[in-house]
Write an enzyme that holds these catalytic residues in place. Structure first.
Site, mmCIF file in Angstrom:
data_model
loop_
_atom_site.group_PDB
_atom_site.id
_atom_site.type_symbol
_atom_site.label_atom_id
_atom_site.label_comp_id
_atom_site.label_asym_id
_atom_site.label_seq_id
_atom_site.Cartn_x
_atom_site.Cartn_y
_atom_site.Cartn_z
ATOM 1 N N GLU A 56 0.807 -1.214 0.000
ATOM 2 C CA GLU A 56 0.000 0.000 0.000
ATOM 3 C C GLU A 56 0.845 1.271 0.000
ATOM 4 O OE1 GLU A 56 -0.267 -2.685 1.891
ATOM 5 O OE2 GLU A 56 -2.045 -2.645 3.143
ATOM 6 N N LEU A 57 1.960 1.223 0.737
ATOM 7 C CA LEU A 57 2.763 2.440 0.849
ATOM 8 C C LEU A 57 3.381 2.811 -0.500
ATOM 9 C CD1 LEU A 57 3.732 4.617 2.799
ATOM 10 C CD2 LEU A 57 5.806 3.284 3.156
ATOM 11 N N CYS A 86 28.220 -4.238 -12.372
ATOM 12 C CA CYS A 86 27.526 -2.958 -12.454
ATOM 13 C C CYS A 86 28.191 -1.856 -11.655
ATOM 14 C CB CYS A 86 26.107 -3.111 -11.942
ATOM 15 S SG CYS A 86 25.126 -4.080 -13.037
ATOM 16 N N GLU A 89 17.942 -9.520 -25.298
ATOM 17 C CA GLU A 89 17.312 -9.938 -24.032
ATOM 18 C C GLU A 89 15.819 -9.607 -23.915
ATOM 19 O OE1 GLU A 89 19.649 -9.019 -20.500
ATOM 20 O OE2 GLU A 89 21.517 -9.264 -21.600
ATOM 21 N N TRP A 121 20.764 -12.942 -5.222
ATOM 22 C CA TRP A 121 19.460 -12.303 -5.368
ATOM 23 C C TRP A 121 18.292 -13.278 -5.156
ATOM 24 C CZ3 TRP A 121 20.861 -8.576 -10.031
ATOM 25 C CH2 TRP A 121 21.583 -7.498 -9.514
ATOM 26 N N HIS A 153 30.459 -9.159 -16.616
ATOM 27 C CA HIS A 153 30.068 -7.760 -16.450
ATOM 28 C C HIS A 153 29.710 -7.489 -14.995
ATOM 29 C CE1 HIS A 153 27.924 -3.999 -16.768
ATOM 30 N NE2 HIS A 153 26.866 -4.575 -16.231
ATOM 31 N N ILE A 165 26.187 -4.223 -23.413
ATOM 32 C CA ILE A 165 26.201 -5.116 -22.246
ATOM 33 C C ILE A 165 25.126 -6.196 -22.342
ATOM 34 C CG2 ILE A 165 26.176 -5.157 -19.695
ATOM 35 C CD1 ILE A 165 28.575 -3.709 -21.024
ATOM 36 N N GLU A 175 28.168 -7.731 -3.638
ATOM 37 C CA GLU A 175 27.160 -7.496 -2.598
ATOM 38 C C GLU A 175 27.320 -8.312 -1.334
ATOM 39 O OE1 GLU A 175 23.121 -7.704 -3.827
ATOM 40 O OE2 GLU A 175 23.383 -6.001 -5.173
ATOM 41 N N HIS A 191 22.333 5.273 -17.007
ATOM 42 C CA HIS A 191 21.272 5.549 -16.040
ATOM 43 C C HIS A 191 20.590 6.884 -16.304
ATOM 44 C CE1 HIS A 191 24.112 2.688 -14.317
ATOM 45 N NE2 HIS A 191 23.033 2.108 -13.837
HETATM 46 N N1 GLN Z 1 23.128 -8.316 -19.433
HETATM 47 C C1 GLN Z 1 22.337 -7.534 -18.552
HETATM 48 C C2 GLN Z 1 21.716 -6.378 -19.316
HETATM 49 O O1 GLN Z 1 22.309 -5.926 -20.252
HETATM 50 C C3 GLN Z 1 23.154 -6.989 -17.428
HETATM 51 C C4 GLN Z 1 22.314 -6.263 -16.447
HETATM 52 C C5 GLN Z 1 23.041 -5.817 -15.235
HETATM 53 O O2 GLN Z 1 24.244 -5.823 -15.188
HETATM 54 N N2 GLN Z 1 22.332 -5.415 -14.219
HETATM 55 O O3 GLN Z 1 20.657 -5.901 -18.959
HETATM 56 ZN ZN ZN Z 2 25.292 -3.733 -15.190
#
Ligand code: GLN
Ligand code: ZN
Length: 751
Positions: free
Chosen positions: A16-17, A642, A482, A559, A640, A429, A603, A693
């Site tokens: 709800e929040l 992030c 993807e 995750w 890869h 990526i 992480e 981003h």
């Molecule tokens: N291969 C993924 C993408 O391109 C990598 C996503 C990520 O690093 N969070 O979306």
């Molecule tokens: Zn990434």
């Protein structure tokens, strides 16, 4: 025995929040309406705990966005740029949380950081030379009074001053030592204010104590709390720690005048030992964190009661190990999950029952108690969770499986000949913009509105277009885009045996963002090839190399909600073998470049540096090698990440033995490149040349200048050119423009 909950989830059982906040952000509801939704959530959560019979219930564990931000706000630690916006209180608060762009100005949000070793993120408070620390807010008092009016006597939970200061960023010339006296004085004011309202207990959350502490940290802590504890105003003070043990400061803590100390017996490997060796004062209450606040499995009562029995303290309260913020609300929302599974899980609401049952049992000769017996029956093996073949495969792993041959330098030569890529090869990526038609296709298929054939046809059309676009832009190594995935972990989880999915088991990640981690239920293996068809099809559309795209075992595990009956290491190995099957299938189908994403590798680094290798990297890094060790030297392995904050673990990253690594570098100061050089990093690198981003299109000059800087630190033969992450959140138009500029920049540099 009495019971305690450190904190309860606060997003509302049905999120709800989130929904109310988002409506408020879009100006669809008023501030009043938002406040009333929040009040209702707090009421339900408090009464739920009271009804369950919990003795020590927290107030002030609610937050509109984040409780570290709440604390900054409470003490007027609000940078001037937010005050200058002249917004209402809550407007200023949300501007700090999310940034503000509108009639009153344009400012970015405070930085967001991971909260210790969880997937929750807090906002980093900023203290500058003009900050006037002062108790200007009333949230803890208001929420205490509100609870009292509902008939719930609460302990008031606040982020403690030590942790707060250690997490804050000092942007001016002032340091922690300059700021702590004022902050401590304001905390003392808060205590007296709470005392005047009839509060009996205050809980200071000090998770920072579980990290490696230096001598001056210990002095600072003692200094702050000596002051606080000599101004208690009749209130009892609970020092609450979690996420580990407090080995560096245990003796100092128990010799201070706290009325109660909360210790974590779940993640604190040395907690039991500390108490046993050093004792626990009989004039204090020990809040024993024995019900896991971070995972969703039923508590093993035998184990827990054994721990409780072994603790040599006169006065014990049974507690959660940390706030229940990190688990979902309730299993009652899971209507599709079979009881066979559910009976093994405990979300927040079910953990309340566990606390009470444990409290009841602890006084009894419990061996013959039905509640106890039923609980123990759950631990006699879980039907359908075991897969002997998987276990045998893991057991059969040899040292050789972790070694890739020939060595990197030779592979690099072979691959240069084989792939014939130009200098400064360009690539992306993996994901391309997930436009609404892409999402609709997946949703329609999920809902059964379209057939499998229609679903596949659509994705193939998208792949074909995507390949064509990349050819036309002039990229060197292409991807399929993807379009079949909405999430890089969920997608693989759905295609692996051993995973269980929930409907409403949301956990707050930050602000209004929640995640729904899948649960690793049993031994993990691959059902059948997962990505092969997509990659094969993409390859059939072009003569250029197409990069296969996978998620690595460490990220998949980090995750998810992990199992508790086997070790993390064992689980990671199982997942690694499943992904390895996929790698080998991709290779067998002609895909000679394969990227294995490890977005979440950093992480779960243990909170204590001294544990980094022994507790984590020593098996996480080999697990990654296990995934790709058996491919031919002609097949190029990419990975890869992030982020670029791996300066402190560069040798471990190099030891993953990938051929190429791409990472985020556009927002950082490229300091990482110096460190790579210093450490003789062998792996080829693609430090992202622009920030995905933001919708901003980087100019050719900008990218050329970034590349020029990179070339001064990295050999030309090792440098790749790519954005800093996947493009799925971006629009098509800016993506096309950005990539064209990227390719142009690479051409100029080659020239
Ligand atoms: N291969 C993924 C993408 O391109 C990598 C996503 C990520 O690093 N969070 O979306
Ligand atoms: Zn990434």
């Amino acid at each position: 025995m009495n019971t305690s909950v450190i904190g309860y989830p606060r997003i509302g059982k049905d999120r709800e929040l989130k929904f109310a906040s988002e409506k408020y952000f879009r100006s669809e509801i008023s501030e009043e309406e938002l406040l009333s939704v929040a009040k209702e959530i707090r009421k339900k959560d408090l009464l739920k705990q009271k009804k369950a019979g919990i003795t020590y219930i927290s107030s002030n564990d609610f937050s509109f966005y984040d409780n570290v931000l709440d604390t900054a706000f409470l003490f007027n630690i609000i940078p001037q740029r937010y005050k200058d916006l002249n917004l209402s209180d809550i407007g200023t608060y949300f501007a700090m949380a999310r940034g503000y762009q509108g009639d009153n100005g344009n400012v970015k949000a405070l930085a967001l950081k991971k909260w210790f070793n969880t997937n929750y993120h807090y906002l980093v408070p900023e203290i500058d030379d003009d900050t006037e620390i002062s108790l200007t807010g009333t949230k803890p008092v208001d929420e205490f009074v509100e609870a009292k009016e509902l008939g719930v006597d609460t302990k008031v939970a606040v982020v403690g001053p030590f942790t707060f200061l250690k997490l804050a960023k000092f942007t001016g010339s002032k340091k922690i030592t300059d700021a702590y006296p004022a902050l401590t004085a304001e905390y003392i004011k808060l205590i007296s204010l709470l005392a005047s309202k009839g509060a009996e207990f205050i809980e200071f959350d000090e998770p920072y104590l579980v990290r490696d502490l230096a001598e001056n940290d210990i002095d600072l802590f003692k200094e702050i709390y000596s002051l606080i504890l000599s101004n208690k105003n009749g209130i009892k003070v609970l020092l609450q720690t979690y996420f580990g043990d407090i080995r560096d400061i245990y003796n100092e803590v128990i010799s201070l005048d706290f009325d109660a100390v909360g210790l974590d017996f779940i993640e604190g490997r040395k907690t039991a030992e500390l108490v046993e060796k050093n004792g626990f004062p009989s004039d204090k209450i020990l809040f024993a964190g024995v019900v896991n606040g971070k995972n969703i499995w039923k508590n093993d009562y035998k184990k827990t009661l054994d721990i409780l029995k072994s603790i040599n303290a006169d006065n014990i309260v049974i507690s959660t190990s940390c706030s229940l913020l990190h688990v979902p609300y309730t299993l009652t929302s899971e209507t599709k999950l079979d009881e066979e599974y559910k009976k093994h899980f405990a979300f927040a609401e079910e953990k309340l029952v566990e606390l009470i049952e444990l409290a009841d049992l602890s006084g009894l000769d419990y061996e013959n108690d039905d509640v106890f017996k039923y609980n123990q029956s759950l631990f006699n093996g879980r039907a359908n969770s075991e897969d002997k073949d998987v276990q045998a495969r893991v057991a059969a792993i040899t040292d050789e499986d972790y070694v890739k041959l020939p060595v990197f330098e030779e592979r690099e030569k072979i691959q240069k000949e084989e792939l014939k890529l130009p200098l400064f090869p360009t690539t992306t990526i993996g994901s391309f913009p997930q436009t609404s038609d892409v999402r609709k296709n997946r949703q329609d298929f999920r809902k059964g509105l379209i057939s499998k054939e229609e679903y596949v046809e659509f994705n193939k059309k998208k792949i074909k277009e995507c390949i064509k676009l990349q050819e036309e832009i002039g990229l060197d190594v292409l991807v399929h885009g993807e379009f079949e995935r909405n999430d890089m972990v969920e997608y693989f989880g759905e295609n692996l045996n051993g995973y269980v999915f929930t409907e409403k088991a949301w956990v707050q990640s930050y602000g209004t963002r929640n995640v729904k981690p899948p649960i690793i239920w049993g031994d993990v293996s691959r059902k059948s090839p997962i990505t092969v068809e997509w990659s094969k099809y993409a390859k059939s559309c072009t003569d250029k190399p197409v990069k296969g795209m996978l998620t690595g075992p460490v990220t998949i595990l980090n995750w998810s909600f992990p199992r508790e009956d086997i070790s993390i290491k064992e689980s990671i190995l199982q997942i690694a073998l499943a992904i390895r099957d996929e790698v080998l299938d991709l290779e067998a189908n002609g895909i000679n470049i394969i990227q294995i994403d490890e977005a979440a590798l950093r992480e779960k680094l243990p909170l204590r540096k001294s544990d980094w290798y022994s507790e984590y990297l020593d098996f996480a890094i080999p697990a990654f090698r296990l995934v790709h060790s058996k491919v031919s030297p002609k097949t190029q392995i990419h990975t890869h990440m992030c982020y670029s904050e791996f300066t402190d673990i560069i040798p471990a990253i190099d030891a993953m033995d990938a051929d190429v690594i791409t990472f985020e570098a556009s927002r950082s100061d490229l300091q990482i490149l110096d460190s790579l050089k210093e450490n003789n990093f062998k792996t080829e690198v693609g430090p992202g040349v622009y920030d995905i981003h933001s919708p901003r299109v980087p100019s050719v000059e900008e990218i050329v200048s970034a590349l020029t800087k990179m070339r001064s630190k990295i050999e030309d033969s090792k440098l790749w050119v790519n954005p800093d992450c996947g493009l799925k959140t971006r629009g098509e138009e800016e993506t096309g423009k950005s990539l064209r500029n990227l390719v142009e920049a690479a051409h100029q540099i080659r020239g």
